[in-house]
Scaffold this motif. Structure first.
Motif, short mmCIF file in Angstrom:
data_model
loop_
_atom_site.label_atom_id
_atom_site.label_comp_id
_atom_site.label_asym_id
_atom_site.label_seq_id
_atom_site.Cartn_x
_atom_site.Cartn_y
_atom_site.Cartn_z
N THR A 1 -0.70 50.13 65.57
CA THR A 1 -1.55 51.30 65.33
C THR A 1 -0.72 52.56 65.08
OG1 THR A 1 -1.71 51.67 67.72
CG2 THR A 1 -3.46 50.40 66.69
N GLU A 2 0.59 52.49 65.30
CA GLU A 2 1.45 53.64 65.04
C GLU A 2 1.86 53.74 63.57
OE1 GLU A 2 4.74 54.19 67.78
OE2 GLU A 2 3.60 53.26 69.41
N LEU B 1 1.40 57.10 62.11
CA LEU B 1 2.43 58.03 62.58
C LEU B 1 3.72 57.82 61.78
CD1 LEU B 1 2.69 60.23 64.76
CD2 LEU B 1 3.61 58.48 66.30
N THR C 1 10.06 52.33 67.29
CA THR C 1 8.66 52.73 67.15
C THR C 1 8.60 54.15 66.58
OG1 THR C 1 8.36 53.82 69.30
CG2 THR C 1 8.08 51.42 69.24
N PRO C 2 7.55 54.48 65.83
CA PRO C 2 7.40 55.85 65.34
C PRO C 2 7.36 56.89 66.46
CG PRO C 2 5.97 54.39 64.11
CD PRO C 2 6.53 53.58 65.25
N LYS C 3 6.84 56.52 67.62
CA LYS C 3 6.78 57.48 68.72
C LYS C 3 8.16 57.85 69.25
CE LYS C 3 2.07 56.76 70.41
NZ LYS C 3 1.22 56.35 71.55
N LEU D 1 9.68 50.62 62.98
CA LEU D 1 8.58 49.94 63.66
C LEU D 1 8.99 48.47 63.74
CD1 LEU D 1 5.88 49.81 65.03
CD2 LEU D 1 4.75 49.91 62.80
N ARG E 1 2.23 47.78 68.83
CA ARG E 1 2.43 49.12 68.27
C ARG E 1 1.96 49.29 66.82
NH1 ARG E 1 5.47 52.83 71.25
NH2 ARG E 1 6.07 51.93 73.24
#
Length: 246
Positions: A67-68, A71, A34-36, A57, A65
């Motif tokens: 919506t990331e 990001l 994930t980008p986070k 991602l 996820r």
């Protein structure tokens, strides 16, 4: 040694593994899901000179996820590598498949806009659609199909459009996997573990366990394990020569 697809941030205690990999001289691509996870993985890796970090991602997480993606686009300028991204056509993910396609299309477009990236791609049960999207966005960079499990016809198509491949001990453990590797151009192959997901004897593979794939690759190429390693390192240098960013 080269581990070109490892989820090092998902190990329970990654630092000792990173330390040992560094001692053994392993070149490692730390993919993220994930980008986070990007900033935390950057802190984890620090200044380790043989490790590169890929911005990812994962298709299995797109439903939760997606919506990331903004990001992802924000961090993309910080790396020359993208992964793990792609599509997964497994039945339990069928309700997110169209969203996966939309997300991967946007990722590839973003890569094109920044001049191309090395992209580690998941394509389980979705190889043809992944190839469709790659063909539609040829400036996205260098696609590397991780643990490819498609048909020989899909493999031929992937080769024609310039894909690379990362293969590991788990893939070499099946007759189909070995047959696919036999058909891949040897100058476009790298090794991987896909650890900690891929395991042996109940434990996650370590980055240096890529060596477990050498005997089977050597048999396919009719060469020694030393020659296998020489070819793989040559491939890595060829790939890295065109990478933008870290």
């Amino acid at each position: 040694m080269i581990d070109f697809h490892c989820h090092i941030d998902l190990f329970k205690d990654p630092n000792p593994i990173l330390d040992e990999a560094e001692k053994k001289g392993v070149y490692l691509l730390a993919v993220t899901t994930t980008p986070k996870a990007w900033t935390g993985t950057k802190r984890l890796i620090g200044n380790r000179r043989r490790v590169r970090i890929a911005l990812g991602l994962h298709p299995e997480l797109v439903r939760e996820r997606h919506t990331e993606i903004a990001l992802f686009e924000h961090y993309l300028s910080e790396t020359g590598y993208v992964g793990e991204v792609g599509l997964d056509g497994s039945p339990h993910l069928s309700d997110s498949f169209e969203l996966q396609i939309k997300t991967l299309r946007r990722i590839l477009l973003a890569c094109s806009k920044v001049g191309g990236r090395v992209i580690s791609l998941h394509s389980r049960r979705a190889a043809s659609k992944v190839l469709d999207l790659l063909e539609a966005e040829p400036a996205a960079g260098t696609p590397i199909l991780h643990w490819f499990s498609g048909s020989t016809r899909e493999l031929e198509r992937a080769i024609q459009i310039g894909c690379w491949f990362s293969v590991g001990p788990s893939m070499m453990g099946s007759a189909k996997g070995r047959k696919l590797v036999e058909l891949m151009p040897r100058e476009r192959i790298l090794t991987e573990t896909d650890s900690p997901f891929a395991q042996i004897d109940g434990r996650p593979l370590s980055p240096w366990d890529v060596r477990l794939a050498y005997p089977a690759i050597g048999d396919i190429w009719s060469c020694s394990e030393s020659d296998v390693e020489t070819q793989l390192l040559s491939n890595l240098r060829s790939l890295a020569a065109g990478v933008r960013g870290r």
